[in-house]
Design a protein around this motif. Sequence first.
Motif, mmCIF file in Angstrom:
data_model
loop_
_atom_site.group_PDB
_atom_site.id
_atom_site.type_symbol
_atom_site.label_atom_id
_atom_site.label_comp_id
_atom_site.label_asym_id
_atom_site.label_seq_id
_atom_site.Cartn_x
_atom_site.Cartn_y
_atom_site.Cartn_z
ATOM 1 N N ASP A 189 1.119 7.470 -13.163
ATOM 2 C CA ASP A 189 2.000 6.856 -12.163
ATOM 3 C C ASP A 189 2.154 7.757 -10.944
ATOM 4 O O ASP A 189 2.122 7.289 -9.799
ATOM 5 N N ILE A 190 2.348 9.047 -11.180
ATOM 6 C CA ILE A 190 2.524 9.993 -10.074
ATOM 7 C C ILE A 190 1.279 10.018 -9.193
ATOM 8 O O ILE A 190 1.375 10.016 -7.954
ATOM 9 N N ALA A 191 0.106 10.021 -9.814
ATOM 10 C CA ALA A 191 -1.135 10.047 -9.035
ATOM 11 C C ALA A 191 -1.288 8.785 -8.190
ATOM 12 O O ALA A 191 -1.798 8.840 -7.065
ATOM 13 N N LEU A 192 -0.849 7.646 -8.716
ATOM 14 C CA LEU A 192 -0.936 6.395 -7.964
ATOM 15 C C LEU A 192 0.069 6.352 -6.814
ATOM 16 O O LEU A 192 -0.250 5.919 -5.710
ATOM 17 N N VAL A 193 1.295 6.803 -7.070
ATOM 18 C CA VAL A 193 2.358 6.733 -6.070
ATOM 19 C C VAL A 193 2.169 7.767 -4.978
ATOM 20 O O VAL A 193 2.462 7.534 -3.814
ATOM 21 N N ARG A 194 1.692 8.951 -5.356
ATOM 22 C CA ARG A 194 1.576 10.083 -4.435
ATOM 23 C C ARG A 194 2.936 10.361 -3.787
ATOM 24 O O ARG A 194 3.128 10.225 -2.583
ATOM 25 N N PRO A 254 -0.651 -1.988 -18.014
ATOM 26 C CA PRO A 254 -0.443 -1.661 -16.601
ATOM 27 C C PRO A 254 -1.747 -1.597 -15.826
ATOM 28 O O PRO A 254 -2.756 -1.078 -16.310
ATOM 29 N N LEU A 255 -1.733 -2.158 -14.630
ATOM 30 C CA LEU A 255 -2.880 -2.121 -13.720
ATOM 31 C C LEU A 255 -2.709 -0.948 -12.764
ATOM 32 O O LEU A 255 -1.607 -0.433 -12.576
ATOM 33 N N PRO A 256 -3.779 -0.506 -12.118
ATOM 34 C CA PRO A 256 -3.708 0.678 -11.245
ATOM 35 C C PRO A 256 -3.118 0.379 -9.862
ATOM 36 O O PRO A 256 -3.677 0.746 -8.837
ATOM 37 N N ARG A 257 -1.981 -0.288 -9.839
ATOM 38 C CA ARG A 257 -1.279 -0.525 -8.572
ATOM 39 C C ARG A 257 0.188 -0.828 -8.869
ATOM 40 O O ARG A 257 0.545 -1.125 -10.013
ATOM 41 N N PHE A 258 0.996 -0.760 -7.852
ATOM 42 C CA PHE A 258 2.422 -1.052 -7.975
ATOM 43 C C PHE A 258 2.774 -2.276 -7.141
ATOM 44 O O PHE A 258 2.243 -2.459 -6.042
ATOM 45 N N ASP A 259 3.658 -3.105 -7.661
ATOM 46 C CA ASP A 259 4.263 -4.194 -6.900
ATOM 47 C C ASP A 259 5.667 -3.754 -6.501
ATOM 48 O O ASP A 259 6.383 -3.144 -7.307
ATOM 49 N N PRO A 296 0.831 -1.193 0.000
ATOM 50 C CA PRO A 296 0.000 0.000 0.000
ATOM 51 C C PRO A 296 0.868 1.247 0.000
ATOM 52 O O PRO A 296 1.881 1.304 0.676
ATOM 53 N N LEU A 297 0.465 2.240 -0.769
ATOM 54 C CA LEU A 297 1.245 3.468 -0.863
ATOM 55 C C LEU A 297 0.808 4.419 0.232
ATOM 56 O O LEU A 297 0.155 5.427 0.011
ATOM 57 N N ASP A 298 1.179 4.096 1.435
ATOM 58 C CA ASP A 298 0.778 4.846 2.613
ATOM 59 C C ASP A 298 2.016 5.385 3.296
ATOM 60 O O ASP A 298 2.943 4.637 3.606
ATOM 61 N N ALA A 299 2.035 6.677 3.549
ATOM 62 C CA ALA A 299 3.209 7.300 4.149
ATOM 63 C C ALA A 299 3.558 6.679 5.497
ATOM 64 O O ALA A 299 4.707 6.670 5.923
ATOM 65 N N THR A 300 2.579 6.145 6.187
ATOM 66 C CA THR A 300 2.847 5.598 7.518
ATOM 67 C C THR A 300 3.664 4.321 7.457
ATOM 68 O O THR A 300 4.252 3.916 8.454
ATOM 69 N N ARG A 360 -2.427 19.912 -7.787
ATOM 70 C CA ARG A 360 -1.595 19.595 -6.620
ATOM 71 C C ARG A 360 -2.119 18.371 -5.875
ATOM 72 O O ARG A 360 -1.353 17.473 -5.527
ATOM 73 N N ASP A 361 -3.417 18.321 -5.633
ATOM 74 C CA ASP A 361 -3.970 17.291 -4.752
ATOM 75 C C ASP A 361 -4.283 15.983 -5.463
ATOM 76 O O ASP A 361 -4.230 14.913 -4.836
ATOM 77 N N GLU A 362 -4.604 16.039 -6.753
ATOM 78 C CA GLU A 362 -4.990 14.826 -7.476
ATOM 79 C C GLU A 362 -3.954 14.446 -8.537
ATOM 80 O O GLU A 362 -3.455 13.328 -8.554
ATOM 81 N N PHE A 363 -3.618 15.368 -9.409
ATOM 82 C CA PHE A 363 -2.689 15.088 -10.496
ATOM 83 C C PHE A 363 -1.320 14.700 -9.968
ATOM 84 O O PHE A 363 -0.678 13.775 -10.471
ATOM 85 N N LEU A 364 -0.843 15.405 -8.927
ATOM 86 C CA LEU A 364 0.473 15.143 -8.343
ATOM 87 C C LEU A 364 0.403 14.365 -7.036
ATOM 88 O O LEU A 364 1.418 14.180 -6.374
ATOM 89 N N GLY A 365 -0.777 13.928 -6.657
ATOM 90 C CA GLY A 365 -0.909 13.030 -5.520
ATOM 91 C C GLY A 365 -1.182 13.664 -4.175
ATOM 92 O O GLY A 365 -1.541 12.980 -3.216
#
Length: 542
Positions: free
Chosen positions: A309-314, A61-66, A4-8, A355-360
Amino acid sequence: MAEPLDATTEPEPAADRGLAEALASVDPARPLAEVMASVLESHGDRPALGERARDPATGRPLPRFDTISYRELWSRVRALAGRWHHDQEYPLGPGDRICTLGFTSTDYTTLDLACIHVGAVPVPLQSNASPSQLVPIVAESEPTVLAASTDRLETALDLVIASETIRRLILFDHGPGTIGPHAALSAARERLTAAGSGVVLDTLTELIDRGRSLPPPPLYTPTEGEDPLSLLIYTSGSTGAPKGAMYTQRLLGTAWYGFSYGSADTPAISVLYLPQSHLAGRYAVMGSLVKGGTGYFTASGDLSTLFEDIALVRPTELTMVPRLCEMLLQHYRGELDRRSAEPGDVEAAVRRELRDEFLGGRVAKAFVGTAPLSAELAAFVESVLGFHLYTGYGSTEAGGVLLDTVVQRPPVTDYKLVDVPELGYYATDLPHPRGELLLKSDTLIAGYYRRPDLTAEIFDADGYYRTGDVFAETGPDRLVYVDRTKDTLKLSQGEFVTVSRLETVLLRSTSTANSARSTRSWSPRRPPPSVPRRSAPGWAPR
């Protein structure tokens, strides 16, 4: 595994360190392989690198990262290094060159790190170059191994057949949607057999699998006082045939000592999209790893999925190039046109959505380099981000030189501006002295590989490196980019004119035509920025 792309869940940030602090911490007596091993071993199960998951049937590509953890990345590196080290027929070891052809990826990074492990010298090739452009580089660098991604296999075969030194071809990045490894190997072997070549073909996966059962190889350690060649970056500069900039272990090691910019209060999460044939791309990957961060590779080398990719990674930090800034501006203008009938402050709303959506929505710092950025475009990007955009200047030959127009000491030890009379730049200019920047630095390359003639040309009689770039000195250790000297044409009437100026005039005329269709600007106080596309220096090679 999917993370999960979670900062925590991301690693704690390293302390903020500028270029001077990073260089000051370099221990010249500590082998680079030992530094790399320490970095990879210290972060354990943290996610190190990520790639877009893909549909097994179509490869889309699927909407997630491994992701792959630092532990698994280190395991892959040691296994590959072991396979090379214990190869009885074609071992790869200290000083041996390996050319790599493909776009940045986890496999590409594994190859690079294994080279550090055994002391081999990577020679990254421009992934979209033609065989005719790459054959001279391969001939001069004399690699014994060529590694190529599946999508560049045909070009790789052309290079192998034309080479007198390549003994092994390694196929990597053969994921879903590409020709299967067995089919690719079969077709490649048929072509090599027809050409009378005895080159050995393998996949990177097979080499790693074989290496896992072998004893771990020793970390490469140069002899005392030796600073061996560790990387060749081929660059054409502004003109001429490509030439190999020689990076010794000491120079390459600076990437492993934690250089960063701005605040380090957030975890290092980044999107990696710059090619590994450019120094900036390599430093982006190494910089992410040394901070214990997570770098996510863009899904397509043509950058068609970059903003997705940027929007998915945030990401929390963003390395930008002028083209990326232009793309952001183009999207902004398109949204303004599409929503022109909406009530309220549409411009502010679009910037907020960028800022909030396009760049995460969680970019905490951003940097731009590789080419000059207009003040107007920089101001636009800052209006979207909501904070200062750092700008850098440097080159393949000199490394980092400026950050936000400030000379970086170290590595720079001295500089001077030299008159360029044919272009009208003089040290006596007012209000600021102007001239070609010449400098001395601790991060200058040793020279060009096997080209002593060209090496001599880039230094003046006092040992200063000629950057080929004109600057204005606006204050002590403050330099503002003005122009290029190396892309100058002499017209029939004897007048000198720079190619970049011609480009600017032409592109501005195109910009004027485009702006006639939309008179809106990103700011009511400024006209739409003119963004000439031109080749010029930055943190990445020219």
